[in-house]
Design an enzyme around this catalytic site. Structure first.
Site, PDB file in Angstrom:
ATOM      1  N   ASP A   9       0.872  -1.171   0.000  1.00  0.00           N
ATOM      2  CA  ASP A   9       0.000   0.000   0.000  1.00  0.00           C
ATOM      3  C   ASP A   9       0.908   1.219   0.000  1.00  0.00           C
ATOM      4  O   ASP A   9       1.474   1.590   1.028  1.00  0.00           O
ATOM      5  CB  ASP A   9      -0.913  -0.025   1.232  1.00  0.00           C
ATOM      6  CG  ASP A   9      -1.731   1.266   1.379  1.00  0.00           C
ATOM      7  OD1 ASP A   9      -1.772   2.070   0.417  1.00  0.00           O
ATOM      8  OD2 ASP A   9      -2.332   1.458   2.456  1.00  0.00           O
ATOM      9  N   LYS A  71       2.774  11.779  -3.079  1.00  0.00           N
ATOM     10  CA  LYS A  71       1.903  10.907  -3.880  1.00  0.00           C
ATOM     11  C   LYS A  71       0.872  11.730  -4.649  1.00  0.00           C
ATOM     12  O   LYS A  71       0.476  11.353  -5.752  1.00  0.00           O
ATOM     13  CB  LYS A  71       1.207   9.897  -2.966  1.00  0.00           C
ATOM     14  CG  LYS A  71       0.201   8.992  -3.672  1.00  0.00           C
ATOM     15  CD  LYS A  71      -0.414   8.010  -2.698  1.00  0.00           C
ATOM     16  CE  LYS A  71      -1.530   7.205  -3.322  1.00  0.00           C
ATOM     17  NZ  LYS A  71      -2.118   6.227  -2.379  1.00  0.00           N
ATOM     18  N   GLU A 148      -7.344   0.817  -4.388  1.00  0.00           N
ATOM     19  CA  GLU A 148      -7.316   0.704  -2.934  1.00  0.00           C
ATOM     20  C   GLU A 148      -8.640   0.212  -2.334  1.00  0.00           C
ATOM     21  O   GLU A 148      -8.628  -0.683  -1.480  1.00  0.00           O
ATOM     22  CB  GLU A 148      -6.887   2.045  -2.327  1.00  0.00           C
ATOM     23  CG  GLU A 148      -5.412   2.350  -2.595  1.00  0.00           C
ATOM     24  CD  GLU A 148      -5.018   3.782  -2.292  1.00  0.00           C
ATOM     25  OE1 GLU A 148      -5.879   4.545  -1.807  1.00  0.00           O
ATOM     26  OE2 GLU A 148      -3.859   4.146  -2.541  1.00  0.00           O
ATOM     27  N   ASP A 171     -13.194   5.196   1.355  1.00  0.00           N
ATOM     28  CA  ASP A 171     -11.750   5.153   1.607  1.00  0.00           C
ATOM     29  C   ASP A 171     -11.221   6.586   1.612  1.00  0.00           C
ATOM     30  O   ASP A 171     -11.051   7.205   0.565  1.00  0.00           O
ATOM     31  CB  ASP A 171     -11.072   4.331   0.502  1.00  0.00           C
ATOM     32  CG  ASP A 171      -9.567   4.185   0.725  1.00  0.00           C
ATOM     33  OD1 ASP A 171      -9.051   4.792   1.682  1.00  0.00           O
ATOM     34  OD2 ASP A 171      -8.925   3.471  -0.058  1.00  0.00           O
TER      35      ASP A 171
END
Length: 573
Positions: A9, A71, A148, A171
């Site tokens: 992850d 990211k 994800e 999420d």
């Protein structure tokens, strides 16, 4: 080929690596004995690169040499300047991936060359390719990129595969927000829709608190310069306050000797949860659109959802739990650790890829998060309109998928066709994301509209697009890679970057516990005054003396004493 099957992850705030241990997905620990590795990179005064906890701690004391939340910039041209070196978001992500790869190898006792890597469901083609590039720079072959929320659904579905239910995954991580609607039926996890916002996450909630605190400071005549040490300390303190407000009604932001434009000031602010949640309202409102879009694309009403699953560390905030409860009329579930669920699911996917019998016969499908198409034109009453978006593969299409559309020439004796590929939902191309272009030549000369070209899009489970074009009359077919958009790397450039990153200086893995302890102590030292600072100094002196002695037992003993002192001082009112 490695025997171990791992899932990674790669998060905005934290990154994790997991694998199956005795048939159960398990997060592997890093050199500090922790499962969560901060996605942070720091270059110290000696030119050494630090990754993880030691780097994150230095964000509060040396922000100019530290990168966080990179990211969010994957697939962009942004550069980070750290200690006289320039890094792209892909290179910084590669350093994090290399660190968790090293930790996995240490934990498993074998070399790792392949992994399943997760990405936000709402990452587009450029961001996915950037993630794949980062993995290659880190010496990893990506067996599969998995969304994800899909990974979280896999971890959840491993224990629910004999149930029949419709679920929705919310999420909310550090930098991204995804919503996925899925159905579990007889061991099949069918992803029915995905929506989200690739620039909405826990960082934005922290930013809201920071801006509020800055406004309070401004009323007292205190202004902090952007990128300054004072701003970095305020941000770190606000992040701690945000976490405390998940359980407490109030939290203090204490900043002794805060450096300001007029000198050092002692600052203490008290944050009330009710007021802070008012600051969150615009961000919470942004979550509603993707929720509604995901339900609409899945053709599901709110009442048809059996369970709502919360994933991502930011879902610990009471306001997020309350939002989910208000929308769906029931309490959401957090049956898996929200920080670990995605990594655990990636481990399940890795086990499925390797044929591990421990995960049984689970089957998972996924869907395209965006529509993909090309630019086209039309003649309307003698007026030519160009730049129209013609979707070839619609969002929500089950993957892998291949779709074809036919296009016609618009000019007499037109000998070539420029195929411009876009991603998005707007009717006009300039509102969508351009992925690249290719010029198809050698079309037979004919009057306008009498020659046709079939354009086929093939979209795999990794979310990577292949394009084919066929001239209908001649059957001439070409398969091509899109001309690289600015900043996209070739295979040769990726290999060169990997070699360059490998030449960077890194502290030995066994030194990381000591470096991290020192970084944490220095970060707290900046905050303390008086007797508390003196107590910390005492522990620091003993620890530094132990480091000089190079006695392993003494180093371990004094490090433990230092960390215990840090915990006591942090817990003190």
């Amino acid at each position: 080929m490695s025997r171990a099957s791992i899932g990674i992850d790669l998060g905005t705030t934290y990154s994790l690596v997991a694998t199956l241990v005795a048939g159960k997905p398990t997060v592997l620990q890093n050199a500090l004995g922790e499962g969560l590795t901060p996605s942070a990179v720091h270059v110290d005064d000696s030119g050494h690169v630090l990754v993880g906890s030691a780097a994150r701690e230095r964000a509060a004391t040396d922000p100019g040499r530290t990168a966080l939340s990179f990211k969010r910039d994957m697939g962009t041209l942004r550069r980070y300047q750290l200690g006289g070196r320039s890094f792209s978001p892909e290179e910084l992500s590669a350093l994090v991936l290399a660190q968790v790869k090293m930790d996995a190898e240490a934990a498993l006792g074998e070399s790792i060359t392949e992994a399943v890597v997760t990405v936000p469901a709402y990452f587009g083609e450029l961001q996915r390719r950037a993630t794949q590039n980062a993995a290659e720079m880190a010496g990893l072959r990506v067996e599969r990129m998995i969304n994800e929320p899909t990974a979280a659904a896999l971890a959840y579905g491993l224990h629910q595969q004999h149930r029949e239910l419709k679920a929705l995954v919310l999420d909310l991580g550090g930098g991204t927000f995804d919503v996925t609607v899925l159905e579990i039926l007889e061991g099949v996890i069918e992803i029915q829709s995905s929506a989200g916002n690739a620039r909405l996450g826990g960082d934005d909630f922290s930013d809201a608190i920071v801006k509020h605190c800055e406004s309070l400071l401004a009323k007292d005549g205190i202004k902090l310069a952007t990128g300054s040490l004072g701003e970095a300390r305020l941000r770190a303190a606000c992040e701690v306050a945000k976490r405390r407000l998940t359980s407490d009604e109030q939290a203090r932001v204490v900043l002794p000797r805060l450096p300001t434009s007029t000198g050092e000031r002692d600052v203490e602010l008290v944050l009330d949860r009710t007021r802070v949640e008012e600051l969150y309202q615009p961000l919470l409102a942004q979550m509603l659109g993707p929720i509604q879009r995901a339900l609409r694309d899945a053709n599901k009403a709110v009442g048809e959802i059996d369970e709502v699953l919360l994933v991502g560390g930011a879902t610990r905030m009471p306001s997020v739990v309350r939002l989910a409860s208000d929308v769906f009329g029931r309490l959401p579930l957090r049956t898996l650790p929200p920080d670990e669920a995605v990594a655990l699911g990636a481990a399940v996917q890795a086990a499925l890829k390797s044929g591990d019998s421990a995960v049984g016969d689970i089957v998972v499908t996924d869907v395209a998060p965006f529509s993909l198409g090309i630019a086209s034109g039309a003649d309307v009453g003698g007026t030519r309109v160009t730049g129209l978006f013609s979707p070839i593969l619609e969002r929500g299409t089950v993957l892998p998928a291949s779709r074809v559309s036919r296009f016609h020439t618009m000019g007499d004796n037109q000998r070539e066709l420029k195929i411009e590929v876009f991603q998005g939902e707007h009717s006009h191309c300039d509102q969508n994301q351009k992925l690249g272009e290719y010029t198809l030549k050698g079309i037979p000369a004919k009057p306008a509209g009498e020659e046709s070209v079939d354009v086929r899009f093939s979209y795999d489970l990794n979310g990577v697009l292949d394009v084919d074009a066929t001239v209908v009359s001649t059957k001439k077919a070409v398969s091509f890679t899109l001309e690289r958009v600015k900043g996209q790397l070739s295979s040769r450039e990726i290999a060169e970057t990997r070699q360059r990153l490998a030449r960077l200086k890194f502290h030995p893995r066994e030194a990381l516990p000591n470096l991290t302890a020192l970084s944490r102590a220095e970060a707290l030292h900046v905050e303390l005054t008086g007797a508390a600072r003196a107590h910390l100094n005492e522990a620091l002196v003993y620890f530094r003396a132990a480091l000089e002695s190079q006695d392993p037992q003494q180093i371990t003993r004094t490090r433990e004493l230092l960390l215990a002192r840090l915990n006591d001082l942090r817990a003190a009112p």
